[in-house]
Scaffold this active site. Structure first.
Site, short mmCIF file in Angstrom:
data_model
loop_
_atom_site.label_atom_id
_atom_site.label_comp_id
_atom_site.label_asym_id
_atom_site.label_seq_id
_atom_site.Cartn_x
_atom_site.Cartn_y
_atom_site.Cartn_z
N THR A 196 0.82 -1.21 0.00
CA THR A 196 0.00 0.00 0.00
C THR A 196 0.86 1.26 0.00
OG1 THR A 196 -1.49 1.27 1.43
CG2 THR A 196 -0.11 -0.33 2.52
N ASP A 197 0.26 2.37 -0.43
CA ASP A 197 0.99 3.65 -0.37
C ASP A 197 1.12 4.14 1.07
OD1 ASP A 197 -1.65 4.43 0.08
OD2 ASP A 197 -1.69 5.98 -1.48
N GLU A 198 0.32 3.57 1.99
CA GLU A 198 0.33 4.07 3.37
C GLU A 198 1.67 3.85 4.06
OE1 GLU A 198 -2.92 3.51 5.92
OE2 GLU A 198 -4.40 3.70 4.34
N TYR A 224 -1.71 -0.51 11.19
CA TYR A 224 -1.89 -1.19 9.90
C TYR A 224 -0.70 -0.94 8.99
CZ TYR A 224 -3.27 -1.57 5.00
OH TYR A 224 -3.28 -1.84 3.65
N LYS A 237 2.16 -3.48 7.41
CA LYS A 237 2.40 -3.68 5.97
C LYS A 237 3.87 -3.36 5.64
CE LYS A 237 -0.09 -4.59 3.04
NZ LYS A 237 -0.56 -5.88 2.47
P1 NAD Z 1 -9.96 -6.94 2.53
O1 NAD Z 1 -9.90 -6.70 4.00
O2 NAD Z 1 -11.19 -6.60 1.78
O3 NAD Z 1 -9.68 -8.50 2.23
C1 NAD Z 1 -8.67 -9.22 2.89
C2 NAD Z 1 -8.91 -10.71 2.63
O4 NAD Z 1 -7.86 -11.43 3.29
C3 NAD Z 1 -10.23 -11.23 3.21
O5 NAD Z 1 -10.87 -12.06 2.27
C4 NAD Z 1 -9.80 -12.02 4.43
O6 NAD Z 1 -10.68 -13.11 4.73
C5 NAD Z 1 -8.44 -12.53 4.01
N1 NAD Z 1 -7.57 -12.82 5.14
C6 NAD Z 1 -7.34 -12.04 6.23
N2 NAD Z 1 -6.51 -12.67 7.09
C7 NAD Z 1 -6.18 -13.86 6.52
C8 NAD Z 1 -5.34 -14.93 6.90
N3 NAD Z 1 -4.68 -14.92 8.06
N4 NAD Z 1 -5.23 -15.98 6.06
C9 NAD Z 1 -5.91 -16.02 4.89
N5 NAD Z 1 -6.74 -15.04 4.48
C10 NAD Z 1 -6.86 -13.96 5.29
O7 NAD Z 1 -8.68 -6.22 1.93
P2 NAD Z 1 -8.50 -5.48 0.51
O8 NAD Z 1 -8.95 -4.09 0.64
O9 NAD Z 1 -9.04 -6.35 -0.55
O10 NAD Z 1 -6.90 -5.45 0.43
C11 NAD Z 1 -6.19 -6.54 -0.15
C12 NAD Z 1 -4.71 -6.23 -0.11
O11 NAD Z 1 -4.44 -5.04 -0.82
C13 NAD Z 1 -4.16 -6.02 1.31
O12 NAD Z 1 -2.89 -6.59 1.39
C14 NAD Z 1 -4.07 -4.50 1.43
O13 NAD Z 1 -3.06 -4.13 2.34
C15 NAD Z 1 -3.74 -4.11 0.01
N6 NAD Z 1 -4.17 -2.78 -0.42
C16 NAD Z 1 -5.47 -2.38 -0.25
C17 NAD Z 1 -5.88 -1.13 -0.74
C18 NAD Z 1 -7.31 -0.66 -0.61
O14 NAD Z 1 -7.61 0.49 -0.94
N7 NAD Z 1 -8.25 -1.49 -0.17
C19 NAD Z 1 -4.95 -0.30 -1.37
C20 NAD Z 1 -3.62 -0.73 -1.51
C21 NAD Z 1 -3.26 -1.99 -1.04
O1 DAU Z 2 -4.02 4.06 0.74
C1 DAU Z 2 -4.30 2.69 0.61
C2 DAU Z 2 -5.10 2.25 1.80
O2 DAU Z 2 -6.40 2.77 1.62
C3 DAU Z 2 -5.14 0.73 1.99
O3 DAU Z 2 -3.86 0.26 2.26
C4 DAU Z 2 -6.09 0.36 3.13
O4 DAU Z 2 -6.21 -1.06 3.22
C5 DAU Z 2 -7.44 0.96 2.84
O5 DAU Z 2 -8.34 0.69 3.91
C6 DAU Z 2 -7.33 2.46 2.64
O6 DAU Z 2 -6.95 3.12 3.88
P1 DAU Z 2 -7.64 4.50 4.32
O7 DAU Z 2 -7.50 4.65 5.78
O8 DAU Z 2 -7.18 5.62 3.46
O9 DAU Z 2 -9.17 4.14 3.88
P2 DAU Z 2 -10.57 4.44 4.60
O10 DAU Z 2 -11.62 4.10 3.59
O11 DAU Z 2 -10.66 3.81 5.95
O12 DAU Z 2 -10.53 6.02 4.78
C7 DAU Z 2 -10.35 6.89 3.67
C8 DAU Z 2 -10.30 8.30 4.22
O13 DAU Z 2 -11.62 8.62 4.71
C9 DAU Z 2 -9.35 8.50 5.38
O14 DAU Z 2 -8.81 9.80 5.32
C10 DAU Z 2 -10.26 8.37 6.61
C11 DAU Z 2 -11.57 8.96 6.10
N1 DAU Z 2 -12.81 8.40 6.73
C12 DAU Z 2 -12.96 7.05 6.76
C13 DAU Z 2 -14.09 6.49 7.32
C14 DAU Z 2 -14.26 4.99 7.40
C15 DAU Z 2 -13.77 9.27 7.19
O15 DAU Z 2 -13.64 10.50 7.12
N2 DAU Z 2 -14.91 8.71 7.73
C16 DAU Z 2 -15.10 7.36 7.85
O16 DAU Z 2 -16.14 6.94 8.40
#
Ligand code: NAD
Ligand code: DAU
Length: 355
Positions: free
Chosen positions: A132-134, A158, A162
């Site tokens: 992730t970019d985080e 988190y 990562k």
């Molecule tokens: P998500 O939380 O929707 O899905 C995670 C999946 O992993 C789920 O299906 C869960 O059951 C499975 N999982 C969790 N723990 C496990 C374990 N111990 N063994 C096997 N399976 C397990 O997450 P997402 O948003 O789809 O993110 C997927 C990946 O992409 C993550 O690695 C996250 O860090 C990365 N990522 C997410 C975002 C975003 O915006 N959502 C952006 C950049 C990177």
């Molecule tokens: O940048 C990539 C990341 O983006 C991934 O690695 C993470 O898995 C993914 O969850 C996401 O993280 P964020 O914390 O940026 O996503 P989230 O949707 O939780 O929040 C997006 C922005 O919105 C953040 O600035 C927090 C804000 N927020 C979020 C929630 C849930 C609110 O203002 N209100 C809310 O209720």
């Protein structure tokens, strides 16, 4: 075949579905099915002989080794993670276990398996670590976007977990030569996004006439990318990325959370207006900020464009409209995510009145 971890989650499920829609190479999905994993996301693959699903934990070394030995994948794409920043603040332990120990277990199992492959097979093998970019931390308003060489400065449990897994993946390439690829993507949105995250939470709450919570002043900035574009970028990196390299993936689309909520509300006003004619934006409320909230993320995605020819295909307007329409037409999916444990989470995070 390829092995995909976390393929029942948001991005993993989109990846598996897109993969099998565009290629015939089979997929083995390994997923623990935590609260975020949902087999309904993969329902379209029921009966498809190209897909095998195994429920299991990436921390289970014997299970992972057995799967690698039996199915002999030519690549492993690692999505499985605990992914929600707010949950990591309330309870970091699961993040350390899955994101750090789980990635370590996969790297070790992959290394052992990889060492048994023929020269041709081992040269072709890939371990794609999805990050992730985080991990780069927070940017000042006028700072240049993150490049791949930006220091790793994670601020939440988190992102720290990562970052730890990124370091392990890097070390397994440098020390053992395991062909690791790492990608750092910005915020995804699209179908199957669990409604604890900002965009699906806004859509689902708006339709239920519940508050639309913005943390603090709502002026935090994220870069947003449609999930299908992220999946296409990972396919491209798997096909042509250089082992040991990291690639940033982003949408060139920085936006404040306030701008996001306004656009979601405007789309809903057009596509599914409230019966009383009142604008959805009246449901916006400012709530207590997230502790340690990163102010701004921005991604410089020129490397992947220059070296691999990838650019996002979707604009934010087209991607957001697709996403809103998907949620409006998948009420059953949304209903199934609103379990007792999800209601407990909403109560813990937003307090009485939000449920
Ligand atoms: P998500 O939380 O929707 O899905 C995670 C999946 O992993 C789920 O299906 C869960 O059951 C499975 N999982 C969790 N723990 C496990 C374990 N111990 N063994 C096997 N399976 C397990 O997450 P997402 O948003 O789809 O993110 C997927 C990946 O992409 C993550 O690695 C996250 O860090 C990365 N990522 C997410 C975002 C975003 O915006 N959502 C952006 C950049 C990177
Ligand atoms: O940048 C990539 C990341 O983006 C991934 O690695 C993470 O898995 C993914 O969850 C996401 O993280 P964020 O914390 O940026 O996503 P989230 O949707 O939780 O929040 C997006 C922005 O919105 C953040 O600035 C927090 C804000 N927020 C979020 C929630 C849930 C609110 O203002 N209100 C809310 O209720």
């Amino acid at each position: 075949m390829i092995l995909v971890t976390g393929g029942a989650g948001f991005i993993g499920a989109n990846f598996v579905l897109d993969w099998l829609a565009t290629r015939d190479e089979p997929v083995l999905t390994l997923d623990k099915l935590t609260y975020a994993g949902n087999l309904q996301n993969l329902a379209a693959l029921a009966g498809d002989p190209r897909h095998v699903f195994v429920q299991g934990d990436i921390c289970d070394r014997a299970l992972v080794e057995g799967l690698l030995a039996r199915h002999r994948p030519r690549a492993l794409v690692h999505f499985a993670a605990e992914s929600h920043v707010d949950r990591s603040i309330h309870g970091p332990e699961a993040f350390i276990r899955t994101n750090v120990e789980g990635t370590f277990t996969l790297l070790e199992a992959a290394r052992a398996y990889w060492s048994t492959l023929s020269d041709v097979e081992s040269a072709a093998f890939r371990f794609h670590h999805v990050s992730t970019d985080e991990v780069y931390g927070s940017l000042a308003p006028d700072a240049a976007p993150f490049t791949e060489t930006h220091p790793c400065l994670p601020n939440s449990p988190y992102s720290a977990s990562k970052a730890a897994s990124d370091h392990l993946a890097r070390a397994w390439f440098h020390t053992y030569g395991l062909p690791v690829l790492t990608s750092h993507c910005s915020n995804n949105y699209g179908p199957f996004h669990f409604p604890e995250k900002l965009i699906p939470l806004l859509i689902v709450n708006a339709c239920a006439q519940k508050p639309l919570p913005l943390y603090g002043d709502g002026l935090q900035v994220r870069d947003w990318l449609y999930v299908g574009d992220h999946c296409a970028a990972i396919r491209r990196i798997l096909d042509a990325g250089r082992p040991g390299e990291t690639y940033n993936i982003g949408g060139w689309n920085e936006m404040t959370n306030l701008a996001i909520v306004e656009q979601v509300c405007a789309l809903l006003d057009a596509l599914a207006p409230r019966a009383d004619g009142i604008a959805y934006a009246t449901q916006i409320v400012h709530v207590t900020d997230r502790p340690g909230h990163d102010r701004r993320y921005a991604i410089d995605a020129r490397k992947i464009e220059r070296e691999l020819g990838w650019r996002p295909a979707e604009t934010f307007a087209s991607g957001l409209e697709k996403t809103v329409r998907w949620y409006l037409t998948h009420a059953d999916w949304v209903k199934n995510t609103q379990s007792g444990s999800y209601r407990d989470w909403v109560l813990k995070q937003y307090g009485e009145g939000a449920t």
